[in-house]
Scaffold this active site. Sequence first.
Site, PDB file in Angstrom:
ATOM      1  CD  GLU A 186      23.747  -9.075  38.289  1.00  0.00           C
ATOM      2  OE1 GLU A 186      22.836  -8.781  39.060  1.00  0.00           O
ATOM      3  OE2 GLU A 186      23.782  -8.687  37.106  1.00  0.00           O
ATOM      4  CG  ASP A 233      21.426  -6.723  40.157  1.00  0.00           C
ATOM      5  OD1 ASP A 233      20.895  -7.123  39.109  1.00  0.00           O
ATOM      6  OD2 ASP A 233      21.446  -7.391  41.203  1.00  0.00           O
ATOM      7  CG  ASP A 272      22.978  -2.491  43.235  1.00  0.00           C
ATOM      8  OD1 ASP A 272      23.928  -2.824  42.495  1.00  0.00           O
ATOM      9  OD2 ASP A 272      22.379  -3.300  43.961  1.00  0.00           O
ATOM     10  CD  GLU A 315      28.469  -4.579  46.324  1.00  0.00           C
ATOM     11  OE1 GLU A 315      29.166  -5.439  45.750  1.00  0.00           O
ATOM     12  OE2 GLU A 315      28.911  -3.861  47.238  1.00  0.00           O
ATOM     13  CE1 TYR A 369      18.654  -4.976  41.476  1.00  0.00           C
ATOM     14  CE2 TYR A 369      18.725  -2.805  42.495  1.00  0.00           C
ATOM     15  CZ  TYR A 369      19.298  -4.042  42.258  1.00  0.00           C
ATOM     16  OH  TYR A 369      20.522  -4.337  42.800  1.00  0.00           O
ATOM     17  NE  ARG A 427      20.317  -6.758  46.636  1.00  0.00           N
ATOM     18  CZ  ARG A 427      20.435  -7.682  45.689  1.00  0.00           C
ATOM     19  NH1 ARG A 427      20.370  -7.323  44.420  1.00  0.00           N
ATOM     20  NH2 ARG A 427      20.595  -8.950  46.002  1.00  0.00           N
ATOM     21  CG  HIS A 472      16.703   1.457  41.890  1.00  0.00           C
ATOM     22  ND1 HIS A 472      17.375   1.358  40.712  1.00  0.00           N
ATOM     23  CD2 HIS A 472      17.631   1.302  42.869  1.00  0.00           C
ATOM     24  CE1 HIS A 472      18.655   1.147  40.950  1.00  0.00           C
ATOM     25  NE2 HIS A 472      18.834   1.115  42.259  1.00  0.00           N
TER      26      HIS A 472
END
Length: 771
Positions: free
Chosen positions: A9, A82, A84, A86, A304, A306, A350
């Site tokens: 992304e 990513d 997650d 999203e 990562y 988040r 994560h």
Amino acid sequence: MAKNLVIVESPAKAKTLQKYLGSDYQVKSSVGHIKDLPKSRLGVDVEHEFRPEYEVIHGKRKILNELRRAAKDKEQIFLAPDPDREGEAIAWHIAESLGVDSERIRRVLFHEITKRAVLEALQHPRELDRNLYEAQQARRILDRLVGYEISPLLWKKVRRGLSAGRVQSVAVRLIVDREREIRRFKPQEYWSITARLEGKQPPPFAARLIKIGERKLDPESFRIENETAAQSLVERLRGAEFKVVRVEKKERRRFPAPPFTTSRLQQEAARKLGFTPTRTMRIAQRLYEGVELGPEGSIGLITYMRTDSTRVSAEAQNNARTWIGEKFGSHYLPPQPPVYPSKKDAQDAHEAIRPTSFEYPPERVQPYLKPEEYALYKLIWDRFIASQMLPAVFDRTTVDIAAADTLFRATGQVMKFDGFTRVYTEGRDEEPQKTDEDEGDAELLEGQLPPLEEGETLKLLDLTAAQHFTQPPPRFTQASLVKELEEKGIGRPSTYATIVGTILNREYVVEDKSKRLRPTELGFLVTDLLVQAFPDILNVEFTAGMEEELDKVEEGKERWTETLRRFYIPFRRDLEQAEVNMRDVKSGQPTEVPCPSCGAQMMLRWGRTGDYLACSRYPECKTTRNFVREEDGSIRIVERETTEEICPQCGKPMEVRYGRFGKFLGCSGYPECKTVLPYERPRETGVHCPDCKEGQILEKRSRAGKTFFSCSRYPQCRFATWDRPIPEPCPECGAPFVVEKTTKRQGTVRRCLAEGCSYRETVADALQEVG
């Protein structure tokens, strides 16, 4: 020719991956989401299983066509946004839009952007995760339902342009409730008494009174209430014998903090670096996706960013132990690598945020990093290293001293072993408190103590009394609000920064000079209206419960449509009742302030430039005034500010006035003289002019009242732009600033003005609510 396609992304991540993967792989970027709900309508069919009506985001059609062309002849397509919710939604929408056989499409997760991790992830692709996608979809639809159905109600009842959100409105309520708690607070006076004493051996030391008789002093329940009582006790104790009645010595250990989760990183970066959560996440994103390290090219420096997990891989722990042993010695290492428990609702998908490789200590990469990148990377590095080290060890001594019917206490502490503190110590917030001291009085007097023995009589050198007042809980900062959101289960790691940024971009909360968050009058009003009309949505426990429901969807334990249905049925009922019962406050809210012109009641009203007072007899009386809200909540009229400017028509002084487009100068002889002039105090943006390199870019207003930005050296320099300059470097070319523009169609978009730079990023959707 490349046989495989990898889609991420972010352009920066794409650049790093292409270096690792070579000619067999083509790496393309979607530049974020390619599809979303429409901006101009609800976009959710609530009558048919909450079916979303996704459409290609404005400006993304060209990117989508490029991805389709690239995918057409590839053997395998790896979707790598990513790791997650999203990212899963981005991957799902790309997969639906490519128009290729689904068997060629695989999902890969990059928890760190290093060559080893990337190659390993490509060896273990998986199918797209429907549960993860549907959890994100449910969250997005929930936010759309709340935002798009409550916001028009606020437009109708309060003022056009207002918004509400499933999570943002709860965050505002936390700030409003804290402000009311502060206003209700009544300070309590209390006094402390300190004895300065001397034993057989030096040095002299201080001890604090902690007991009178059998009762322990406490500012709330048992205190020395005033100076008379304090001085009376001081005089009574001056002739008393001070004798040691207890000496306790014990070893105390101070353990390191665990490696960073998202919220803890945001909090610590605020404490130690002064970064906002949004800025912290923007920098961390760059460190994760890859930064240029000279001849080594682009390297992802951190995992990562988040995450709500404190888990660390065994490989990373072993590498850390090797580095610590070589740097500080094996006596700084615990026998086994430490294990830190994550909070009970942590996703644990994560690892904690940590460096990806010990080949890149902060001092080695500093020449290649921007100052803010280096500062955050060093913070992450130091925290992770410290978390793998032994605790610090102290020898702590507590001495109780009797004098008449009272008890004094002194403490002393000496460090025996520095342990993790050799590398790092955690910052501290100002916690909500009832006193201006720590709970343990003796902690304030901790220092070096002489050798003392039980039964030893001490010499009194001085006895003093000091006045104190209990303190209200502090206002939230951005960092402490993130902490509160996390503790109450509101939001998730990917949303904390967005929540804080959203409520500041609305008109409900402002940040004062001390970086504390204060609700505006509009914030108070809208919160009260929403709490009354939508008690569930504005309830902290209900919002936290919705997060748990969404987690169940992600885990496959709950159908996303059932979650939405349970929410929507009572919500729709409350919405219909609010249409009828919610107070209409467009005409203003009554106050106790009399009109300075006619004596009628003044009304609190809201305009485009903020809130103000207006006479309730309008239009017969057109008096308006600005005001300030005192600490106790009362309203005080601000007298008009007279300037040295003289009216060119009648010669009277000009006054500062407020209108639709902000401040202006109006003649003090109004209404006989109606002369107005521009308010000649353009605001600085903190950005230097890119053309002349000498002036500052100032915020100004055109004759039509529209904001624009131009050089302070005008007319010598004619640089001007309609877009707001942001004093943050371009993440692509390093230009000293970027510009920001908000439109209904595209939301808030940042871009770079430097020639040849293609940086463009959607920062926030003005109508999209966070969750």
